[in-house]
Design an enzyme around this catalytic site. Sequence first.
Site, PDB file in Angstrom:
ATOM      1  N   TYR A 181      67.871  42.541 -29.738  1.00  0.00           N
ATOM      2  CA  TYR A 181      66.504  42.633 -29.211  1.00  0.00           C
ATOM      3  C   TYR A 181      66.395  43.739 -28.154  1.00  0.00           C
ATOM      4  CZ  TYR A 181      62.023  40.936 -27.300  1.00  0.00           C
ATOM      5  OH  TYR A 181      60.720  40.827 -26.870  1.00  0.00           O
TER       6      TYR A 181
HETATM    7  N1  LIG Z   1      57.216  36.153 -25.553  1.00  0.00           N
HETATM    8  C1  LIG Z   1      57.893  36.881 -24.679  1.00  0.00           C
HETATM    9  O1  LIG Z   1      58.591  36.362 -23.804  1.00  0.00           O
HETATM   10  C2  LIG Z   1      57.838  38.379 -24.741  1.00  0.00           C
HETATM   11  C3  LIG Z   1      58.289  39.118 -23.641  1.00  0.00           C
HETATM   12  C4  LIG Z   1      58.231  40.495 -23.669  1.00  0.00           C
HETATM   13  C5  LIG Z   1      57.729  41.128 -24.803  1.00  0.00           C
HETATM   14  N2  LIG Z   1      57.301  40.409 -25.868  1.00  0.00           N
HETATM   15  C6  LIG Z   1      56.830  41.115 -27.050  1.00  0.00           C
HETATM   16  O2  LIG Z   1      55.459  40.850 -27.237  1.00  0.00           O
HETATM   17  C7  LIG Z   1      55.135  40.976 -28.627  1.00  0.00           C
HETATM   18  C8  LIG Z   1      54.348  39.758 -29.074  1.00  0.00           C
HETATM   19  O3  LIG Z   1      55.153  38.617 -28.920  1.00  0.00           O
HETATM   20  P1  LIG Z   1      54.607  37.126 -28.820  1.00  0.00           P
HETATM   21  O4  LIG Z   1      55.254  36.519 -27.646  1.00  0.00           O
HETATM   22  O5  LIG Z   1      53.135  37.111 -28.952  1.00  0.00           O
HETATM   23  O6  LIG Z   1      55.341  36.502 -30.097  1.00  0.00           O
HETATM   24  P2  LIG Z   1      54.772  35.738 -31.360  1.00  0.00           P
HETATM   25  O7  LIG Z   1      55.973  35.268 -32.106  1.00  0.00           O
HETATM   26  O8  LIG Z   1      53.756  34.735 -30.948  1.00  0.00           O
HETATM   27  O9  LIG Z   1      54.022  36.880 -32.169  1.00  0.00           O
HETATM   28  C9  LIG Z   1      54.678  37.823 -32.965  1.00  0.00           C
HETATM   29  C10 LIG Z   1      53.902  37.998 -34.252  1.00  0.00           C
HETATM   30  O10 LIG Z   1      54.549  39.020 -35.032  1.00  0.00           O
HETATM   31  C11 LIG Z   1      54.565  38.599 -36.391  1.00  0.00           C
HETATM   32  N3  LIG Z   1      55.670  39.198 -37.140  1.00  0.00           N
HETATM   33  C12 LIG Z   1      56.992  38.924 -36.999  1.00  0.00           C
HETATM   34  N4  LIG Z   1      57.704  39.591 -37.914  1.00  0.00           N
HETATM   35  C13 LIG Z   1      56.820  40.312 -38.656  1.00  0.00           C
HETATM   36  C14 LIG Z   1      56.947  41.180 -39.777  1.00  0.00           C
HETATM   37  N5  LIG Z   1      58.150  41.447 -40.330  1.00  0.00           N
HETATM   38  N6  LIG Z   1      55.836  41.741 -40.281  1.00  0.00           N
HETATM   39  C15 LIG Z   1      54.623  41.468 -39.747  1.00  0.00           C
HETATM   40  N7  LIG Z   1      54.437  40.655 -38.694  1.00  0.00           N
HETATM   41  C16 LIG Z   1      55.524  40.064 -38.171  1.00  0.00           C
HETATM   42  C17 LIG Z   1      54.732  37.087 -36.313  1.00  0.00           C
HETATM   43  O11 LIG Z   1      54.321  36.457 -37.513  1.00  0.00           O
HETATM   44  C18 LIG Z   1      53.877  36.723 -35.122  1.00  0.00           C
HETATM   45  O12 LIG Z   1      52.546  36.416 -35.495  1.00  0.00           O
HETATM   46  C19 LIG Z   1      56.482  41.150 -29.341  1.00  0.00           C
HETATM   47  O13 LIG Z   1      56.695  42.505 -29.636  1.00  0.00           O
HETATM   48  C20 LIG Z   1      57.476  40.668 -28.326  1.00  0.00           C
HETATM   49  O14 LIG Z   1      58.749  41.263 -28.529  1.00  0.00           O
HETATM   50  C21 LIG Z   1      57.324  39.038 -25.843  1.00  0.00           C
END
Ligand SMILES: NC(=O)c1ccc[n+]([C@@H]2O[C@H](COP(=O)([O-])OP(=O)(O)OC[C@H]3O[C@@H](n4cnc5c(N)ncnc54)[C@H](O)[C@@H]3O)[C@@H](O)[C@H]2O)c1
Length: 307
Positions: A188
């Site tokens: 990651y």
């Molecule tokens: N949650 C955290 O702690 C956190 C922290 C920092 C950054 N982020 C980043 O924020 C962004 C959103 O994360 P989130 O927390 O809303 O997570 P989440 O899991 O709720 O949302 C991610 C979405 O991406 C979709 N996805 C995954 N693989 C896919 C693929 N191969 N093709 C198309 N869609 C796909 C999933 O179906 C999901 O709807 C991500 O890039 C994550 O890395 C999250």
Amino acid sequence: MQDILESVVVTLHAICLLIISTIRNCFPMGWLLRKDVRGQTVLITGSGSGLGRLMAFEFGKLGARLVLWDINEQGNKETLKELEAMGVEAKAYTVDLSEYKEINRTADLVKSEVGKVDILVNNAGIVTGKKLLQCPDELMVKTVSVNTNALFFTTKNFLPGMLESNKGHIVTIASMAGKCGVAGLVDYCASKHGAVGFNDSLASELYALKKDVKTTVVCPIYINTGMFDGIATKWPTLLPILSPEYVVDCIMEAVLTDRAFLAIPKFSYIFIALAGLLPTEVLNLYGDHFGITHSMDHFKGRQSRQA
Ligand SMILES: NC(=O)c1ccc[n+]([C@@H]2O[C@H](COP(=O)([O-])OP(=O)(O)OC[C@H]3O[C@@H](n4cnc5c(N)ncnc54)[C@H](O)[C@@H]3O)[C@@H](O)[C@H]2O)c1
Ligand SMILES: *[C@@H]1O[C@H](CO)[C@@H](O)[C@H](O)[C@H]1NC(C)=O
Ligand SMILES: *[C@@H]1O[C@H](CO)[C@@H](O)[C@H](O)[C@H]1NC(C)=O
């Protein structure tokens, strides 16, 4: 003489820019003039849950037209239904971002069915949460495909339209994991460093082209969207788990005021500056103190719904 004189002029210019950007960054949320996105087309990847869904609602409230991309058809449909209930024009596409041919195919569909994209929000992301030696090969490859490689291909498809009209915005949701390393997040962190590097070089290519296409990269710490369920920090008051609503408020402010870089929460800026200066021993000491070193020990991640 000429070179010294010019260097002085450039340095004075740099000081002015520094003062202006420091003042801008100190304004409380909502004070700076926000750009108008009414009637613009916003494509969000990963719109089927979490941050992606909330951003879709916010852009929808502001009168934008939404294009929703997710591998999770069901979740994406729910986002679409809510947008339609709000009276927002939107269209949902099921796409696996780890397959670049699928990205191209879906992008062609969007161009013919909806038209040009004005704001591209690269938000979809996945996490395995396993230590290097325990992580299956194909999952590590997938993490990099979705979190880094997909950025190349979505942008390659929609940037030309933005350059043509000399207007547009590419938003990349990276992570603080793109600025530091954390045990249990090898694939990651590598993928999010990739996303940060992507932003920096893309911004520099656009700057060299003198085009008015903006970039924003967002680096939040842990957020309780479900993606990182099970993680914990030792002192939640000092190192909180962020709420998705707060993160999305910050992202909207950054995008609508054309800010290039957003770290959340604010003390992350201090961390980033120090991380470049302090020796590893000191950083490890603080990593232990704040509980970051073991934050992934009880990681569960998304238990359901994830395709
Ligand atoms: N949650 C955290 O702690 C956190 C922290 C920092 C950054 N982020 C980043 O924020 C962004 C959103 O994360 P989130 O927390 O809303 O997570 P989440 O899991 O709720 O949302 C991610 C979405 O991406 C979709 N996805 C995954 N693989 C896919 C693929 N191969 N093709 C198309 N869609 C796909 C999933 O179906 C999901 O709807 C991500 O890039 C994550 O890395 C999250
Ligand atoms: C995907 O689309 C991009 C942008 O149009 C193009 O440069 C690339 O060659 C395409 N790749 C494939 C495999 O079709
Ligand atoms: C993203 O690129 C912009 C423009 O070069 C830069 O100002 C910003 O610091 C970059 N973000 C990160 C996280 O490096």
